[in-house]
Motif scaffolding. Structure first.
Motif, PDB file in Angstrom:
ATOM      1  N   LEU A   1      -3.358   2.031  -9.813  1.00  0.00           N
ATOM      2  CA  LEU A   1      -2.202   2.875 -10.145  1.00  0.00           C
ATOM      3  C   LEU A   1      -2.584   4.345 -10.222  1.00  0.00           C
ATOM      4  O   LEU A   1      -3.499   4.782  -9.550  1.00  0.00           O
ATOM      5  CB  LEU A   1      -1.568   2.348 -11.435  1.00  0.00           C
TER       6      LEU A   1
ATOM      7  N   TRP B   1       1.159   5.749   0.651  1.00  0.00           N
ATOM      8  CA  TRP B   1       1.079   6.612   1.827  1.00  0.00           C
ATOM      9  C   TRP B   1      -0.048   7.632   1.742  1.00  0.00           C
ATOM     10  O   TRP B   1      -0.324   8.331   2.695  1.00  0.00           O
ATOM     11  CB  TRP B   1       2.414   7.361   2.002  1.00  0.00           C
TER      12      TRP B   1
ATOM     13  N   GLY C   1      10.225  -0.563  -0.133  1.00  0.00           N
ATOM     14  CA  GLY C   1       9.573  -1.208  -1.270  1.00  0.00           C
ATOM     15  C   GLY C   1      10.500  -2.143  -2.029  1.00  0.00           C
ATOM     16  O   GLY C   1      10.131  -3.276  -2.349  1.00  0.00           O
TER      17      GLY C   1
ATOM     18  N   LYS D   1       2.517  -5.018   3.519  1.00  0.00           N
ATOM     19  CA  LYS D   1       3.741  -4.198   3.516  1.00  0.00           C
ATOM     20  C   LYS D   1       3.275  -2.771   3.235  1.00  0.00           C
ATOM     21  O   LYS D   1       3.008  -2.403   2.090  1.00  0.00           O
ATOM     22  CB  LYS D   1       4.692  -4.696   2.418  1.00  0.00           C
TER      23      LYS D   1
ATOM     24  N   GLU E   1       6.634   3.094   3.327  1.00  0.00           N
ATOM     25  CA  GLU E   1       7.656   3.426   4.313  1.00  0.00           C
ATOM     26  C   GLU E   1       7.467   4.826   4.926  1.00  0.00           C
ATOM     27  O   GLU E   1       7.941   5.098   6.016  1.00  0.00           O
ATOM     28  CB  GLU E   1       9.070   3.291   3.739  1.00  0.00           C
TER      29      GLU E   1
ATOM     30  N   CYS F   1      -5.103   9.792  -6.019  1.00  0.00           N
ATOM     31  CA  CYS F   1      -4.922   9.234  -7.370  1.00  0.00           C
ATOM     32  C   CYS F   1      -6.103   9.581  -8.277  1.00  0.00           C
ATOM     33  O   CYS F   1      -5.947   9.714  -9.478  1.00  0.00           O
ATOM     34  CB  CYS F   1      -4.690   7.740  -7.312  1.00  0.00           C
TER      35      CYS F   1
ATOM     36  N   SER G   1       2.543   3.637  -7.653  1.00  0.00           N
ATOM     37  CA  SER G   1       2.928   4.235  -8.932  1.00  0.00           C
ATOM     38  C   SER G   1       2.819   3.225 -10.078  1.00  0.00           C
ATOM     39  O   SER G   1       2.958   2.016  -9.879  1.00  0.00           O
ATOM     40  CB  SER G   1       4.359   4.755  -8.842  1.00  0.00           C
TER      41      SER G   1
ATOM     42  N   GLU H   1       0.896  12.335 -13.965  1.00  0.00           N
ATOM     43  CA  GLU H   1       0.342  12.510 -12.622  1.00  0.00           C
ATOM     44  C   GLU H   1       1.331  13.320 -11.793  1.00  0.00           C
ATOM     45  O   GLU H   1       2.486  12.927 -11.636  1.00  0.00           O
ATOM     46  CB  GLU H   1       0.130  11.131 -11.990  1.00  0.00           C
TER      47      GLU H   1
ATOM     48  N   GLN I   1       8.883  14.012  -2.637  1.00  0.00           N
ATOM     49  CA  GLN I   1       7.621  14.310  -3.307  1.00  0.00           C
ATOM     50  C   GLN I   1       7.539  15.816  -3.611  1.00  0.00           C
ATOM     51  O   GLN I   1       7.087  16.220  -4.681  1.00  0.00           O
ATOM     52  CB  GLN I   1       6.466  13.847  -2.415  1.00  0.00           C
TER      53      GLN I   1
ATOM     54  N   THR J   1       0.823  -1.221   0.000  1.00  0.00           N
ATOM     55  CA  THR J   1       0.000   0.000   0.000  1.00  0.00           C
ATOM     56  C   THR J   1       0.855   1.269   0.000  1.00  0.00           C
ATOM     57  O   THR J   1       1.995   1.259   0.460  1.00  0.00           O
ATOM     58  CB  THR J   1      -0.938   0.004   1.228  1.00  0.00           C
TER      59      THR J   1
ATOM     60  N   ARG K   1       9.573  16.570  -6.640  1.00  0.00           N
ATOM     61  CA  ARG K   1       8.877  16.084  -7.845  1.00  0.00           C
ATOM     62  C   ARG K   1       7.832  17.095  -8.298  1.00  0.00           C
ATOM     63  O   ARG K   1       7.736  17.447  -9.458  1.00  0.00           O
ATOM     64  CB  ARG K   1       8.144  14.770  -7.522  1.00  0.00           C
TER      65      ARG K   1
HETATM   66  P1  NAD Z   1       5.543   3.616  -5.026  1.00  0.00           P
HETATM   67  O1  NAD Z   1       4.818   2.928  -6.100  1.00  0.00           O
HETATM   68  O2  NAD Z   1       7.028   3.662  -5.102  1.00  0.00           O
HETATM   69  O3  NAD Z   1       5.171   2.957  -3.595  1.00  0.00           O
HETATM   70  C1  NAD Z   1       3.938   2.354  -3.288  1.00  0.00           C
HETATM   71  C2  NAD Z   1       4.206   1.111  -2.438  1.00  0.00           C
HETATM   72  O4  NAD Z   1       4.974   0.185  -3.189  1.00  0.00           O
HETATM   73  C3  NAD Z   1       5.003   1.379  -1.174  1.00  0.00           C
HETATM   74  O5  NAD Z   1       4.587   0.515  -0.128  1.00  0.00           O
HETATM   75  C4  NAD Z   1       6.412   1.002  -1.590  1.00  0.00           C
HETATM   76  O6  NAD Z   1       7.238   0.644  -0.517  1.00  0.00           O
HETATM   77  C5  NAD Z   1       6.151  -0.185  -2.493  1.00  0.00           C
HETATM   78  N1  NAD Z   1       7.204  -0.444  -3.465  1.00  0.00           N
HETATM   79  C6  NAD Z   1       8.084   0.424  -4.030  1.00  0.00           C
HETATM   80  N2  NAD Z   1       8.907  -0.227  -4.859  1.00  0.00           N
HETATM   81  C7  NAD Z   1       8.553  -1.530  -4.849  1.00  0.00           C
HETATM   82  C8  NAD Z   1       9.031  -2.698  -5.527  1.00  0.00           C
HETATM   83  N3  NAD Z   1      10.042  -2.642  -6.382  1.00  0.00           N
HETATM   84  N4  NAD Z   1       8.413  -3.874  -5.274  1.00  0.00           N
HETATM   85  C9  NAD Z   1       7.375  -3.940  -4.427  1.00  0.00           C
HETATM   86  N5  NAD Z   1       6.896  -2.883  -3.746  1.00  0.00           N
HETATM   87  C10 NAD Z   1       7.480  -1.688  -3.961  1.00  0.00           C
HETATM   88  O7  NAD Z   1       4.977   5.039  -4.905  1.00  0.00           O
HETATM   89  P2  NAD Z   1       5.671   6.302  -4.199  1.00  0.00           P
HETATM   90  O8  NAD Z   1       7.137   6.396  -4.471  1.00  0.00           O
HETATM   91  O9  NAD Z   1       5.307   6.270  -2.794  1.00  0.00           O
HETATM   92  O10 NAD Z   1       4.954   7.448  -4.999  1.00  0.00           O
HETATM   93  C11 NAD Z   1       5.387   7.756  -6.316  1.00  0.00           C
HETATM   94  C12 NAD Z   1       4.228   8.134  -7.191  1.00  0.00           C
HETATM   95  O11 NAD Z   1       3.284   7.066  -7.255  1.00  0.00           O
HETATM   96  C13 NAD Z   1       3.418   9.285  -6.696  1.00  0.00           C
HETATM   97  O12 NAD Z   1       3.959  10.513  -6.979  1.00  0.00           O
HETATM   98  C14 NAD Z   1       2.124   9.057  -7.426  1.00  0.00           C
HETATM   99  O13 NAD Z   1       2.209   9.532  -8.733  1.00  0.00           O
HETATM  100  C15 NAD Z   1       1.998   7.582  -7.451  1.00  0.00           C
HETATM  101  N6  NAD Z   1       1.107   7.103  -6.390  1.00  0.00           N
HETATM  102  C16 NAD Z   1      -0.135   6.704  -6.740  1.00  0.00           C
HETATM  103  C17 NAD Z   1      -0.993   6.262  -5.767  1.00  0.00           C
HETATM  104  C18 NAD Z   1      -2.358   5.807  -6.074  1.00  0.00           C
HETATM  105  O14 NAD Z   1      -3.181   5.725  -5.168  1.00  0.00           O
HETATM  106  N7  NAD Z   1      -2.687   5.469  -7.296  1.00  0.00           N
HETATM  107  C19 NAD Z   1      -0.609   6.230  -4.446  1.00  0.00           C
HETATM  108  C20 NAD Z   1       0.681   6.643  -4.113  1.00  0.00           C
HETATM  109  C21 NAD Z   1       1.526   7.057  -5.113  1.00  0.00           C
END
Ligand code: NAD
Length: 470
Positions: A246, A146, A203, A170, A173, A279, A224, A377, A326, A144, A329
């Motif tokens: 996503l 944040w 992640g 998980k 962070e 999102c 993401s 986004e 963030q 999930t 970004r």
């Molecule tokens: P992210 O995708 O990196 O993180 C989301 C979750 O995935 C976190 O728990 C993270 O620890 C985990 N994660 C990261 N890398 C991973 C991997 N290789 N394998 C498995 N799990 C992994 O997102 P972020 O860095 O927190 O945010 C970046 C962008 O993502 C944001 O700017 C936004 O555009 C987008 N985002 C979208 C939503 C949504 O609800 N659709 C939510 C948060 C972020």
């Protein structure tokens, strides 16, 4: 708010396998408020084993008993709702009022909806000479983000439990504290040991280990698109179920017959809420050429009311974004918008406060559909205003991104708005400001994802079918 220095596995808090920790930072003042353990593949493995061992018993538990446990979980969250709101404000930075109304109350209502569904859902159906059994998929790996930290946990864990699945979570962070609080609520609710397990961590380490673990039957991910693509590929290679929620770049389409002032005001509020970190936020506002200048002035006036400041000050309507990364970004996108020739109507990339990860509420006019700020986004308090010539042009612009998560249509009468909404390539559309419905399926068309969350559609994600022929 206390941080645990261990993982919640097999019904107890136990030390992490490694010694690494993650600092949790309050984005409003940049102070470290807690440290949580950085889980490794070893912790994930212990948690998945616990979930596997618990699965047969939980899957065989009568739905009415599962419903009672989920209701007890909901009640445990109700009893601690002030603590939930305080915790989310501390680690995410949202104004405390929003934390109470959305970050605490929404997951409580979603948990309640799945407690009810678990007790009433038809886990068996007839098809001709067959009886179709709807059985739990197995062990769920939930990953999930944040931005709605507890809501996104509950939107996965509650339907998984209702279906009879067991879970390893998980969480992001940046916001692990409310996830730990949730694990305490699970414990208080008396769920059998191993039915729910929590591993905090990075992640690329704990998340990746969970997504790739052969003991996980379904990976449910929100975050993401870049990471989602990777998780989808890993799951595909292992022939494993996957649900991906996503990103989005939703359009707020204001048709000429609409109440323009209301549509602009609600549209601005939709983006500014949670500092634009939603999102499904309507970050592109589409206005007819003839009404464009008036709409820009209305947006300028509306956004001026979003004073950024201390999340505990009732006058603050906008908190910081979640992290320094963030903020950089979002500022980068604002600079790109200016460089591409969009007109800054409000805000900009200058920091509105000397401390905290604040971004000024920002409105761009004269945005054209191909600009990066109209395509990608941003995930910050930034609105792009685009003009359209006629309805077909509006539809082309609305559908002209890789995303399709949500959107809005405003018109003088509902039928006109619905006719437009039917042509939109998106998973949800709010008609003339329709309210969020926690029972409606939530999820994306196109690259906004695979699968649906919430309500009966959300529950179905955690079930598989077995047909018995007679
Ligand atoms: P992210 O995708 O990196 O993180 C989301 C979750 O995935 C976190 O728990 C993270 O620890 C985990 N994660 C990261 N890398 C991973 C991997 N290789 N394998 C498995 N799990 C992994 O997102 P972020 O860095 O927190 O945010 C970046 C962008 O993502 C944001 O700017 C936004 O555009 C987008 N985002 C979208 C939503 C949504 O609800 N659709 C939510 C948060 C972020």
């Amino acid at each position: 708010m206390k941080a645990h220095d261990g993982m919640y596995i097999r019904g107890e808090w136990r030390p992490a396998a490694g010694t690494g920790t993650i600092a949790v930072v309050n984005p409003a003042d940049e102070q470290i408020i807690a440290e949580v353990p950085a889980g490794t593949a070893q912790d994930v493995d212990a948690a998945v084993r616990a979930a596997r061992d618990a699965f047969p018993g939980w899957a065989a538990t009568p739905p009415a008993e599962r419903a009672a446990r989920i209701a007890a979980l909901r009640d445990a969250m109700v009893a601690r709702k002030d603590e939930i709101a305080e915790t989310v404000t501390a680690e995410l930075g949202t104004p405390i009022g929003l934390s109470q109304v959305v970050h605490a109350n929404l997951p409580i209502s979603v948990a309640g909806s799945f407690a009810e569904l678990a007790g009433t859902y038809a886990f068996e159906e007839k098809a001709g000479n067959s009886t179709v059994l709807l059985e739990p998929v197995g062990v769920v790996g939930a990953i999930t983000p944040w931005n709605y930290p507890l809501h996104q946990i509950v939107a996965k864990v509650a339907p998984a439990l209702a279906a009879g699945c067991t879970v390893v979570l998980k969480p992001a962070e940046d916001t692990p504290l409310v996830a730990q609080l949730f694990a305490e609520c699970v414990h208080e609710a008396g769920l059998p040991a191993g039915v729910f397990n929590l591993v905090t961590g990075l992640g690329a380490v704990a998340g990746q280990a969970l997504a790739a673990h052969e003991g996980v039957d379904l990976v449910s991910f929100t975050g993401s698109t870049a990471v989602g693509r990777q998780i989808g590929a890993t799951a595909g290679a292992a022939v494993k179920r996957v649900a991906l929620e996503l990103g989005g770049k939703s359009a707020n389409v204001i048709l000429p017959s609409a109440d323009l002032a209301k549509a602009v005001k609600v549209g601005v509020a939709n983006v500014m809420s949670n500092s634009g970190q939603t999102c499904s936020a309507w970050t592109r506002m589409l206005v007819h050429t003839d009404q464009y200048d008036e709409a820009v002035e209305l947006a300028r006036a509306a956004v001026a009311k979003y004073a950024a400041g201390d999340p505990h000050d009732p006058a603050s309507r906008l908190g910081p974004v979640v992290s320094a990364k963030q903020r950089e970004r979002v500022r980068g996108y604002i600079d790109q918008g200016v460089a591409a020739g969009a007109r800054l109507v409000a805000g900009g990339s200058e920091a509105p406060h000397p401390a905290g990860y604040y971004v000024a509420p920002t409105v761009f006019a004269d945005v054209t559909p191909e600009m990066t700020i109209a395509q990608e986004e941003i995930f910050g308090p930034v609105i792009s205003m685009l003009r359209y010539a006629d309805e077909d042009d509006a539809l082309r612009i609305a559908n002209g991104t890789v995303y399709g998560l949500a959107g809005a249509v405003w018109a003088g009468d509902e039928a006109e708005a619905v006719a437009f909404a039917r042509r939109m390539e998106t998973g949800q559309v709010d008609i003339n400001g329709g309210r969020f419905n926690p029972l409606a399926p939530f999820g994306g068309y196109k690259q906004s994802g695979v699968g649906r969350e919430l309500g009966t559609h959300g529950l179905a994600e955690y079930l598989q079918t077995k047909s018995l022929q007679f």
